[in-house]
Design a protein around this motif. Structure first.
Motif, short mmCIF file in Angstrom:
data_model
loop_
_atom_site.label_atom_id
_atom_site.label_comp_id
_atom_site.label_asym_id
_atom_site.label_seq_id
_atom_site.Cartn_x
_atom_site.Cartn_y
_atom_site.Cartn_z
N LEU B 181 0.81 -1.19 0.07
CA LEU B 181 -0.17 -0.08 0.07
C LEU B 181 0.89 1.14 0.06
O LEU B 181 0.67 2.19 -0.75
CB LEU B 181 -0.90 -0.06 1.25
CG LEU B 181 -1.67 1.35 1.58
CD1 LEU B 181 -2.50 1.55 0.37
CD2 LEU B 181 -2.45 1.16 2.77
N ARG B 185 1.45 4.16 -2.78
CA ARG B 185 1.63 5.88 -2.59
C ARG B 185 2.80 6.31 -3.03
O ARG B 185 2.83 7.56 -3.68
CB ARG B 185 1.50 5.94 -0.90
CG ARG B 185 0.07 5.53 -0.32
CD ARG B 185 0.16 5.69 1.08
NE ARG B 185 0.44 7.08 1.52
CZ ARG B 185 0.88 7.58 2.61
NH1 ARG B 185 0.96 6.69 3.66
NH2 ARG B 185 0.90 8.59 3.01
N GLN B 186 3.89 5.71 -2.99
CA GLN B 186 5.15 6.25 -3.64
C GLN B 186 4.92 6.16 -5.22
O GLN B 186 5.59 6.97 -5.82
CB GLN B 186 6.33 5.35 -3.02
CG GLN B 186 6.68 5.21 -1.67
CD GLN B 186 7.96 4.62 -1.44
OE1 GLN B 186 8.70 4.17 -2.23
NE2 GLN B 186 7.88 4.00 -0.12
N GLU B 188 2.25 6.52 -6.74
CA GLU B 188 1.31 7.67 -7.40
C GLU B 188 2.36 8.97 -7.37
O GLU B 188 2.26 9.81 -8.23
CB GLU B 188 0.21 7.71 -6.28
CG GLU B 188 -0.97 8.37 -6.81
CD GLU B 188 -1.06 9.86 -6.70
OE1 GLU B 188 -1.75 10.73 -7.05
OE2 GLU B 188 0.04 10.59 -5.80
N LEU B 189 3.09 8.82 -6.46
CA LEU B 189 4.04 10.23 -6.22
C LEU B 189 4.84 10.38 -7.46
O LEU B 189 5.01 11.40 -8.10
CB LEU B 189 5.06 10.04 -5.09
CG LEU B 189 5.98 11.09 -4.80
CD1 LEU B 189 5.46 12.69 -4.61
CD2 LEU B 189 7.09 10.74 -3.80
N ILE B 190 5.66 9.18 -7.90
CA ILE B 190 6.70 9.11 -8.89
C ILE B 190 6.37 8.86 -10.18
O ILE B 190 6.92 8.96 -11.25
CB ILE B 190 7.67 8.04 -8.63
CG1 ILE B 190 7.22 6.88 -8.17
CG2 ILE B 190 8.62 8.72 -7.32
CD1 ILE B 190 7.14 6.10 -9.27
N LYS B 197 -0.32 7.70 -12.69
CA LYS B 197 -1.03 8.17 -11.70
C LYS B 197 -2.41 7.57 -11.18
O LYS B 197 -2.87 7.09 -10.10
CB LYS B 197 -1.25 9.71 -12.00
CG LYS B 197 -0.24 10.53 -11.79
CD LYS B 197 -0.29 11.27 -10.16
CE LYS B 197 0.98 12.18 -10.20
NZ LYS B 197 1.55 12.26 -8.90
N ARG B 201 -3.41 5.29 -7.95
CA ARG B 201 -4.41 5.48 -7.10
C ARG B 201 -5.78 4.52 -7.02
O ARG B 201 -6.08 4.27 -5.94
CB ARG B 201 -5.12 6.76 -7.48
CG ARG B 201 -4.50 8.08 -7.02
CD ARG B 201 -5.26 9.52 -6.86
NE ARG B 201 -6.03 9.85 -8.14
CZ ARG B 201 -5.31 10.73 -9.01
NH1 ARG B 201 -3.94 11.06 -8.39
NH2 ARG B 201 -5.70 10.97 -10.14
N MET B 204 -4.30 1.46 -5.15
CA MET B 204 -4.03 1.90 -3.48
C MET B 204 -5.51 1.79 -2.72
O MET B 204 -5.50 1.11 -1.69
CB MET B 204 -3.52 3.50 -3.78
CG MET B 204 -3.26 4.06 -2.56
SD MET B 204 -3.19 5.84 -2.44
CE MET B 204 -2.01 6.03 -3.74
N GLN B 205 -6.60 2.17 -3.62
CA GLN B 205 -7.67 1.98 -2.83
C GLN B 205 -8.06 0.47 -2.35
O GLN B 205 -8.44 0.06 -1.45
CB GLN B 205 -8.78 2.43 -3.84
CG GLN B 205 -8.92 3.76 -4.17
CD GLN B 205 -10.00 4.34 -5.12
OE1 GLN B 205 -10.59 5.46 -4.96
NE2 GLN B 205 -10.58 3.47 -5.64
N ALA B 208 -5.89 -0.83 0.24
CA ALA B 208 -6.27 -0.27 1.48
C ALA B 208 -7.31 -1.00 2.33
O ALA B 208 -7.40 -1.14 3.27
CB ALA B 208 -6.33 1.21 1.48
N LEU B 278 11.47 7.40 2.44
CA LEU B 278 10.13 6.81 2.23
C LEU B 278 10.03 5.21 2.78
O LEU B 278 8.75 4.97 3.45
CB LEU B 278 10.00 6.78 0.74
CG LEU B 278 9.74 8.16 0.07
CD1 LEU B 278 9.26 8.08 -1.27
CD2 LEU B 278 8.29 8.77 0.90
N LYS B 281 9.28 5.62 6.38
CA LYS B 281 7.68 6.01 6.60
C LYS B 281 6.84 4.68 6.18
O LYS B 281 5.75 4.58 6.82
CB LYS B 281 7.41 6.99 5.27
CG LYS B 281 6.27 7.77 5.62
CD LYS B 281 6.03 9.03 5.03
CE LYS B 281 4.84 9.81 5.75
NZ LYS B 281 4.75 11.44 5.20
N ALA B 318 0.21 9.74 8.60
CA ALA B 318 0.35 8.86 7.49
C ALA B 318 1.47 9.21 6.61
O ALA B 318 1.39 9.99 5.83
CB ALA B 318 -0.92 8.87 6.87
#
Lengths: 155, 318
Positions: B181, B185-186, B188-190, B197, B201, B204-205, B208, B278, B281, B318
């Motif tokens: 997960l 998120r990473q 989506e960032l990169i 993107k 996303r 990710m949903q 989660a 990251l 995190k 988060a």
């Protein structure tokens, strides 16, 4: 971004685009948005099914919510400007990206399940804030809707 | 499913009397055959949010063909395309474990725990879609599938061979998918284009939801059988060790660092340091979920928290 009218207008955009949000699936999330300005501004967004109820709250008396997005006025303005300029968030200015790095926008929750709930609805959340593109850039224009959306529906 | 969970229909027995596929709440004939279920205690499979998560999963399905703007793919610099394809190769490989594992357990789970079996069914579909979307991305823009590393396979085998469903859930939902997960998120960032993107996303949903099930399943299991906490810890002891080897493999790390740096030119200055932050995190999120699940790892884990710069007081961010 520090006015309840802006968020009510975003909720109105969501209502107009209900079919688009319904295609993403239902959403059940209480999200606080905090703009750290002087004075601080806070609003509670109650997402239910394919809509959103906007509740004005006092920044120093935040109600219980699943999670909270907080950041300074400058990061919220940056989000708005990026969305307005491009029709949606781009690059590292998406909500998910901003909460992951930099620390300017923070996703907080007293319960890690609450923060994870935000990611369960990541696409819905981003589309909601992408609605800023449909609002007038000038906050004093008096009308919540921009050229793309009218109160009668999508043009 | 929540609205109809009323009266006897909503009562999920702790230890079902039957081992049949008869619907919970129905009148049942005498002499029904035994289906051979071996998971017959509610605490072994239940989570308080499972019905909600099933409904959410059904409502939020998406299509790897229809909902990704594939037409917006554009030619990328070769180092970026190579890094994206390496990430997609690894993700295609690891995602199907989260389909195989529920499939391994579902037919062993008593049918009175229908909501759990229904949720696990959605997870299998989710993971098939994830394998599809990452495979498509790897092949859609000229790069192709790149290297699969043995370290990844050791981790997958560790998860697949868990002895109980609860241990499997700890390894899969809490450790594996929790990490993935955060990896999404990473991603989506990169993401270099809107194609990635959107892709990240949406996955990710789904991820989660799976993590939410696992977190509250472990919570439920421990609340109803405190002795099981040690079993979960033992599984996570092993899992974290194997994960360490997986996380240290250079192929995926270099790909991620390349994407974080926007190319290989600044990978040393920007890419690797950002990747390290990251990763810290990611482990912080994992430790927070362990706390929520009731299996605090802070005093038990062999992960080098100080070396990784992990501050236990930041578990709520988060």
């Amino acid at each position: 971004m520090d006015s309840v009218e802006t968020f009510r207008a975003l909720a109105a955009v969501m209502a107009v685009r209900q079919a688009e949000f319904a295609a993403l699936g239902f959403c059940d999330l209480d999200l606080e948005v905090v703009v750290e300005s002087d004075p601080a501004f806070a609003v509670l967004l109650r997402f239910r099914d394919y809509g959103c109820e906007v509740v004005e709250v006092a920044a120093d008396e935040l109600p219980a919510a699943d999670c909270r997005l907080e950041g300074g006025a400058e990061v919220w303005e940056e989000i708005r400007d990026d969305v307005v300029a491009h029709g949606g968030a781009t690059g590292r200015r998406t909500l998910s990206s901003l909460v992951l790095v930099g620390g300017r926008l923070r996703l907080r929750s007293d319960d890690t399940m609450g923060a994870d709930r935000f990611f369960r609805y990541a696409e819905t959340m981003q589309r909601f804030f992408d609605g800023l593109a449909a609002l007038r850039a000038e906050p004093d224009a008096g009308l919540p809707f921009g050229p793309e959306v009218s109160s009668k529906g999508l043009k | 499913m929540m609205d109809i969970a009323v009266g006897s229909y909503g009562e999920v027995p702790d230890h079902p009397a039957q081992r049949t596929m008869a619907p919970r709440g129905a009148d049942i004939d005498e002499g029904m055959p035994d289906m051979g279920y071996i998971v017959n205690s509610k605490s072994e499979v239940w989570a308080e949010n499972v019905a909600e998560l099933y409904e959410e999963a059904v409502s939020r399905q998406w299509s790897a063909t229809r909902d990704i703007p594939w037409g917006e793919l554009r030619e990328l610099p070769s180092d970026i395309e190579h890094a994206v394809c390496q990430m997609c190769t690894m993700l295609t490989e690891v995602e199907m474990i989260a389909a195989d594992l529920p499939a391994k357990w579902m037919w062993r789970i008593n049918h009175d725990f229908l909501e759990t079996k229904m949720f696990l069914s959605t997870q299998i579909v989710d993971e098939a879609r994830h394998a599809e979307v990452f495979r498509k991305r790897a092949l859609a823009n000229g790069g192709g599938l790149l290297r699969a590393r043995r370290d990844g396979e050791f981790l997958l085998r560790e998860i697949l061979q868990a002895k109980t469903f609860t241990q499997a859930s700890a390894l899969l939902h809490l450790l594996g998918e929790g990490m993935v997960l955060d990896l999404f998120r990473q991603g989506e960032l990169i993401a270099p284009t809107d194609v990635e993107k959107r892709m990240f996303r949406l996955v990710m949903q789904d991820e989660a939801r799976h993590v939410a099930f696992g977190t509250l399943h472990l919570r439920y299991a421990i609340d109803h059988d405190p002795d099981i906490a040690e079993e979960i810890h033992e599984a996570l002891d092993e899992g974290e060790q194997v994960l360490g080897s997986f996380g240290a493999q250079p192929t995926t790390n270099t790909a991620m660092a390349t994407l974080l740096a926007g190319g290989v030119e600044r990978i040393e200055e920007d890419g690797f340091p950002m990747s390290e932050k990251l990763s810290a995190k990611m482990l912080t999120s994992y430790l927070a979920r362990c706390e929520r699940a009731g299996v605090s790892r802070l005093d038990r884990t062999k992960l080098p928290l100080d070396q990784l710069g992990i501050d236990a007081s930041t578990l709520g961010v988060a």
